[in-house]
Each structure stands twice: as structure tokens, then as C-alpha cells.
Design a protein around this motif. Structure first.
Motif, short mmCIF file in Angstrom:
data_model
loop_
_atom_site.label_atom_id
_atom_site.label_comp_id
_atom_site.label_asym_id
_atom_site.label_seq_id
_atom_site.Cartn_x
_atom_site.Cartn_y
_atom_site.Cartn_z
N LEU A 34 0.83 -1.20 0.00
CA LEU A 34 0.00 0.00 0.00
C LEU A 34 0.87 1.25 0.00
O LEU A 34 0.61 2.21 -0.74
N LEU A 35 1.94 1.21 0.82
CA LEU A 35 2.86 2.35 0.85
C LEU A 35 3.48 2.56 -0.53
O LEU A 35 3.57 3.69 -1.03
N GLY A 36 3.90 1.45 -1.16
CA GLY A 36 4.50 1.54 -2.49
C GLY A 36 3.52 2.15 -3.48
O GLY A 36 3.89 3.01 -4.29
N ALA A 37 2.25 1.72 -3.41
CA ALA A 37 1.24 2.27 -4.32
C ALA A 37 1.12 3.78 -4.11
O ALA A 37 1.07 4.55 -5.07
N ALA A 38 1.11 4.20 -2.83
CA ALA A 38 0.98 5.64 -2.55
C ALA A 38 2.18 6.40 -3.11
O ALA A 38 2.04 7.46 -3.72
N LEU A 39 3.39 5.85 -2.92
CA LEU A 39 4.60 6.56 -3.37
C LEU A 39 4.65 6.65 -4.89
O LEU A 39 4.89 7.73 -5.45
N VAL A 40 4.41 5.50 -5.58
CA VAL A 40 4.52 5.51 -7.04
C VAL A 40 3.44 6.39 -7.65
O VAL A 40 3.69 7.16 -8.58
N GLU A 41 2.23 6.33 -7.06
CA GLU A 41 1.16 7.18 -7.59
C GLU A 41 1.43 8.65 -7.31
O GLU A 41 0.99 9.53 -8.06
N SER A 42 2.17 8.95 -6.23
CA SER A 42 2.52 10.35 -5.97
C SER A 42 3.47 10.89 -7.03
O SER A 42 3.38 12.05 -7.43
N ILE A 43 4.38 10.01 -7.50
CA ILE A 43 5.27 10.43 -8.59
C ILE A 43 4.42 10.75 -9.82
O ILE A 43 4.59 11.78 -10.47
N GLU A 44 3.46 9.84 -10.09
CA GLU A 44 2.55 10.05 -11.22
C GLU A 44 1.78 11.35 -11.04
O GLU A 44 1.60 12.14 -11.98
#
Lengths: 299, 327
Positions: B256-266
Motif C-alpha cells: 500500500l505504501l508503495g502504491a501511494a509513493l509511485v502514484e505520488s510520482i505520477e
């Protein structure tokens, strides 16, 4: 309705097969030496294509210099990706899945740098090639050039692999890395050599793709699945296997195009040939159908 | 200029959707060690199933269930032959499968029309997948007029499904079943000597992972409102891998953390694109150069990810360690 122009199909198959061979040899050799499928290989093809466009179209430099620069540019990119990314990862003990993920990541970096520099729309090289008509088939100078380069590459690699010390070292390392290492072969310098040559040949396939059609950022990615099909059908790490497999898939793809056209289906679907080959070979004989050709030893 | 609050909600929604997708890959790769390099295809199958279901007047809940089922069944059937392969062959095959699936969706309508014309000579106007033009997807939630309330409803939908998925994956991975999956990841041969039919577990892991990916795809499609085969490029697969590896392999919170981080880059790239106007560099290119380079750095220097996998705390483990359970 279904008219088979066999000489033309045969000729087209030679063209397709030659490009597949140039694209796949480096992939196959680096796969067996470094033991992971390198997805960045697609971008070596793309870079070779765009270097051809840069030199011959944007800078107006003669095509044979563009040809050499496609080889050298992609070769050095391949070498650099091995030295600076994959070798350090392997030295850190990264599992194979991580190497694959890193190779896709590096591929994205290279592809989007290319897209940033040249844009996403197709680019073409305008060179007028001489044309001849032989019976029912039309031959252009470009095709002659491609076939000559492929034959020269095959002969050079054959002599290199069978007649020189470095070639014997490559075959030994490709066959069994640990055994080669313990026999005193410097596997890492052999690998550097193979990555350079393999990347360079991929660059040449990009050069010809751009000369025949056009340059797009997905150029290499579209050739990657056929290149994997060649690698797996020929046996990972087998040069002679890849040589035969490239033309077998070339013939199969061109016959599939005839079939698709006859049924009015989109010819894009020809990519399914490569997919079916990958799945069938892995199911039936994962070590590759043509792997034992060339005196039983892998090269 | 877009409404900043709507923009923030959009990002929050995407984090929820890709959280589910990352959890699904965490079952497959994080716990079972399977290299599914074709995640995008299973999101695509879910998305198209939901689109066709709601188009034919089915209730959104049934559309979601259908997406989960169709994607799961295709995952299981693809795994039937692919699971005998070594990890690198599995990766190549599933990656090629994803590309072919995209190709087929793009050409399906044209092909069917051509085949009907070829066999019967009749011109037909079959339009199932929309080909290159894609499909407009009707939203699952309809609150006419109030766009902010609509977004809140959408967010509650995705986050309740995310919570359910998280709970499901968490319970699964902490259970004895989850321990078998981990055992297969660590040493498949050893698990086989203990009498476990590992291919069945691997098949189930791919099936569950694909089903969850189908759910993520359906949710994403109904929110974005439009899908085309080009929305499911290999980039998407790679982004989901990045989420799992960056967040922490084998750690559900990490996914979930990874999803939040990668989507924040997006989100940062989208933000630059929508709010800053003209730039000499294309933000999409910068985004992927950044994501691609960072995965190499993560794999090299933090291979276990930000949140590392923890030992499971269950009575069984304590009994094994101390011979009794405390409390």
C-alpha cells in the motif's frame, strides 16, 4: 483468391529472418552468459535506429557512417548497461527476478530519453535505393545491403566462435560458466565482449528497421517478442540455433501474413506466431529445438 | 485549470486502485515468488469485463463480481501451462501473453467483422471491445449535479474494497496457507518433499492475484470513464512491480505504501502537466525516467524495500519456538 507468390514470400522471409537474427543473437548470448533475459535489449535496437536517423537524415552524413555509428552506439550502451547496472547487481547477489525488473527499468529510462530527444511520432530516412525486378519479386539496394550484412555477420561470428581463442572462451562460458571460470577463463571480460557485440548487432537491426520502415520509440519493444521467440526456439545461448530459428520464424511470420491477408484480418496479429512458438517450445523442449546443431556444442 | 480538490481526489482514488493491484502482485511475487510480468493484462481483462457488463445493463456489483471471476479464471487457465516454466521463462511468457492479449483486444472487432464478411458476405457492425478507439465506461456511482459528493462516493467505494482486499490478503498470508506459499518461494523442492503439490498452490496464487487485479482494473475503468488497449501498456505492469518492491516484498502494508509513493510520482507529473503549462521537457518522460532509475537504485541498495517482511505472529509459530503459547 489465395494466390501464393512463393518467390516473394521466400524473399520477404529472408528479410524478416535477417532482422530477427541480428536482433536476437546478442539477447541469446547475453542470456546464457549472464543468466537472465535482458529486457533492455529492446532499447539497443531502438537506439541503433534513432542513431541512423540522426546521422543520415538530421546531419546528412553518408549512410555507411550512420551504419557504423548504430553498431558502436548500441554496442557501447549495451556494454555500459552491463558494466554499470547488471554486473554490480549480480555482484551484490541480486536474484534473477530483480535483474529482470532492473532491465525493464533501465529500458524505460533509455526509451523515454529517446522519446524526449526525438519525440514520439514516426520518423523516416529519405534515401532513394536502386531497384531491380527479378521475375515477380522486387529487390531494392537496401535489401541487398541487409542480406550482405547478415551473411557477413554470420560468417564472422562462425569464424570467431570456432577459430579464435576468445570464441572458444565464449562457447565454453556459454556452456558452463563455473567450469569456464575454474579453467581460468576471465568470464567477466568475455561477458563484456559479448555484451558489446550483441548490443551492436541489435543496433544494426534497428538501423535496418528504420531504413525499411520508420523510427518510433517502441521500435525495439515490438521486435523483442520475436527476438525472444528466436532465442527460445534456437536454444538460449546457441548461435547456430538462433541463426536457424530466426529464418524459421521469419518464414512462419510471412506465411501467417499471407493467411491473415487472405482472411482480411489485421496483419498485426502476426505477432501471435512468436507467442505460440515461445509457449510450444517451452512446453515441449525448453532447451530449444535447434540447440544441438553445430556439433552438439552450444555457442 | 482543474479544480485542485478534484485533482487530489483523483490521485487518492488511483492510490486506492493501485493499492489493490499491488496487493495482488504481493500474493504472486511477494509470498509465492512468481514473476508475473503481465499484470497489466489482468487489469485490462477486469476493466473490459466491467465495461461490457454495465453496458449491457448489469448491476455494478455484478459487474465487479464478473470482473473478478473472469480475470481469475483467465489467470488460472494461463497458469495451467505457464507454471511448469522456470521463473525467467514464466516472466517472458506472461509478458508476451499480455502483449498478445492487448493486440487481440485491439483487433478483435475488425477481425470478427472481417471473418463474417469472409464467410457469409454480410457487412456486420459488431462492436464488442471498441478496437483502437477504446470504450466509454459508465460510472458505477451516479450522483448527478454534485461533482464533489460524487467523488466522495467513489472514494468510499474504492477504499472499502481496498480495506476488504487488504484484510483478505493479510489473513491469507498469515494463515498456514500463507506459510506454504512462503515455503514455495523459499525452496520449491523442499516444499515438494514435504508432500505439498506446489503447482496447485502456485496456480491458486496466480488465480487469486489475477482476480484481485481484475477488481482493480474494473474500479479504475469505471472511474476514469474510458478505456482503450493503450491504457494497459507494459508500463502499468512495471509500475505495479515498482510499488511492491519499493514498499517491501512480502509486506502487505508495504504494498500500500508503495502504491501511494509511485502514484505520488505520477501525481507530480500530472500536476506539472495540468498546472504549470509549457515545459521544455515532457513530464511523462521525466516520470518514467525517474521511476525506471529509482527501481534500479532500490533493487541495488534496498532490495527488501522500505517495510521489510516480518515474521508471522501466530500461536503456531510461538509453539514451535517455545513449546507453549503465552497468554
Amino acid at each position: 483468391m489465395l494466390s501464393l507468390d512463393l518467390p516473394q514470400i521466400f524473399f520477404n522471409s529472408i528479410i524478416t529472418g535477417s532482422i530477427f537474427m541480428l536482433a536476437a543473437i546478442g539477447l541469446s548470448l547475453s542470456y546464457s552468459l549472464s543468466r537472465f533475459p535482458n529486457f533492455t535489449h529492446a532499447e539497443y535496437i531502438t537506439l541503433g535506429g534513432y542513431l541512423a536517423y540522426l546521422l543520415s537524415e538530421q546531419l546528412g552524413i553518408p549512410l555507411y557512417i550512420a551504419f557504423a555509428s548504430s553498431f558502436l552506439g548500441s554496442g557501447f550502451l549495451s556494454l555500459a548497461s552491463y558494466i554499470f547496472v547488471f554486473k554490480p547487481l549480480q555482484d551484490r547477489g541480486s536474484p534473477m527476478i530483480y535483474l529482470m525488473v532492473a532491465s525493464i527499468g533501465l529500458g524505460l529510462v533509455v526509451r523515454h530519453i529517446i522519446q524526449q530527444v526525438w519525440g514520439a511520432s514516426p520518423l523516416t530516412i529519405r534515401v532513394v535505393w536502386p531497384r531491380w525486378t527479378l521475375g515477380s519479386i522486387t529487390v531494392t539496394g537496401l535489401y541487398i545491403y541487409l542480406i550482405a550484412v547478415t551473411i557477413a555477420t554470420a560468417i564472422t561470428l562462425h569464424i570467431l566462435l570456432t577459430r579464435t581463442i576468445i570464441g572458444k572462451c565464449i562457447r565454453a562460458s556459454s556452456d558452463n560458466v563455473e567450469l569456464a571460470f575454474s579453467s581460468g577463463i576471465s568470464v567477466s571480460s568475455i561477458s563484456r565482449f559479448v555484451w558489446f557485440i550483441g548490443g551492436g548487432l541489435a543496433g544494426l537491426s534497428g538501423f535496418f528497421m528504420v531504413a525499411i520502415a520508420n523510427a518510433i520509440p517502441l521500435l525495439g519493444w515490438r521486435l523483442l517478442i520475436p527476438a525472444f521467440a528466436v532465442t527460445i526456439l534456437g536454444g538460449v545461448g546457441s548461435f547456430y540455433g538462433a541463426l536457424i530459428a530466426a529464418y524459421v520464424i521469419g518464414v512462419a511470420e510471412n506465411f501467417s501474413v499471407i493467411g491473415l491477408t487472405a482472411l482480411n484480418l489485421p496483419t498485426d496479429l502476426k505477432m501471435m506466431v512468436s507467442f505460440v512458438v515461445i509457449v510450444l517450445v517451452l512446453l515441449v523442449k525448453p532447451e530449444g529445438i535447434f540447440a544441438s546443431i553445430g556439433g552438439g556444442s552450444r555457442a | 485549470m482543474p479544480d485542485p480538490l478534484i485533482f487530489a481526489m483523483h490521485i487518492a482514488y488511483r492510490i486506492g486502485v493501485y493499492g489493490i493491484a499491488a496487493l495482488s502482485l504481493n500474493i504472486e511475487y511477494g509470498y509465492t515468488g512468481l514473476s508475473n510480468f503481465g499484470k497489466a493484462a489482468f487489469l485490462m481483462i477486469g476493466a473490459y469485463t466491467a465495461a461490457i457488463a454495465v453496458e449491457n445493463g448489469l448491476h455494478p456489483a455484478i459487474a465487479l463480481l464478473l470482473s473478478i471471476m473472469v480475470s481469475g479464471v483467465i489467470g488460472v487457465s494461463a497458469s495451467l501451462f505457464a507454471l511448469k516454466f522456470r521463473e525467467d521463462y514464466l516472466a517472458i511468457t506472461i509478458l508476451a501473453f499480455a502483449e498478445i492479449a492487448r493486440l487481440i483486444l485491439r483487433n478483435f472487432d475488425d477481425s470478427i467483422r472481417a471473418l463474417i464478411r469472409f464467410t457469409t458476405g454480410v457487412e456486420s457492425y459488431i462492436n464488442v471491445f471498441g478496437g483502437v478507439h477504446g470504450k466509454v465506461v459508465r460510472s458505477f456511482v451516479s450522483i448527478p449535479g454534485d461533482y464533489r459528493l460524487y467523488n466522495i462516493a467513489q472514494l468510499s467505494l474504492v477504499y472499502s474494497l481496498l480495506a476488504a482486499s487488504y484484510l483478505f490478503v493479510k489473513l491469507l498470508s498469515d494463515s498456514p496457507y500463507g506459510r506454504i506459499l512462503r515455503a514455495i518461494r523459499e525452496d520449491e523442492l523442499a516444499s515438494q518433499t514435504l508432500g505439498k503439490k506446489t503447482w496447485i498452490y502456485k496456480m491458486q496464487a496466480i488465480g487469486l492475484g489475477s482476480a484481485l487485479a481484475g477488481l482493480a482494473g474494473a474500479l479504475s475503468a469505471q472511474f476514469e470513464g474510458y478505456i482503450s488497449p493503450e491504457s494497459f501498456q507494459p508500463h502499468l505492469t512495471f509500475a505495479i512491480w515498482m510499488m511492491v518492491i519499493l514498499g517491501g516484498v512480502g509486506n502487505n502494508l508495504g504494498s500500500l505504501l508503495g502504491a501511494a509513493l509511485v502514484e505520488s510520482i505520477e501525481a507530480a507529473a500530472l500536476f506539472v502537466k495540468s498546472f504549470l503549462g509549457y515545459l521544455p521537457l515532457d513530464p511523462v518522460n521525466i516520470q518514467w525516467i525517474f521511476v525506471g532509475a529509482s527501481i534500479i537504485i532500490v533493487v541495488a541498495f534496498k532490495p527488501k524495500g522500505i517495510l521489510e517482511e516480518r515474521p508471522i505472529k501466530t500461536p503456531a509459530v510461538e509453539v514451535a519456538r517455545h513449546g507453549y503459547t503465552r497468554g
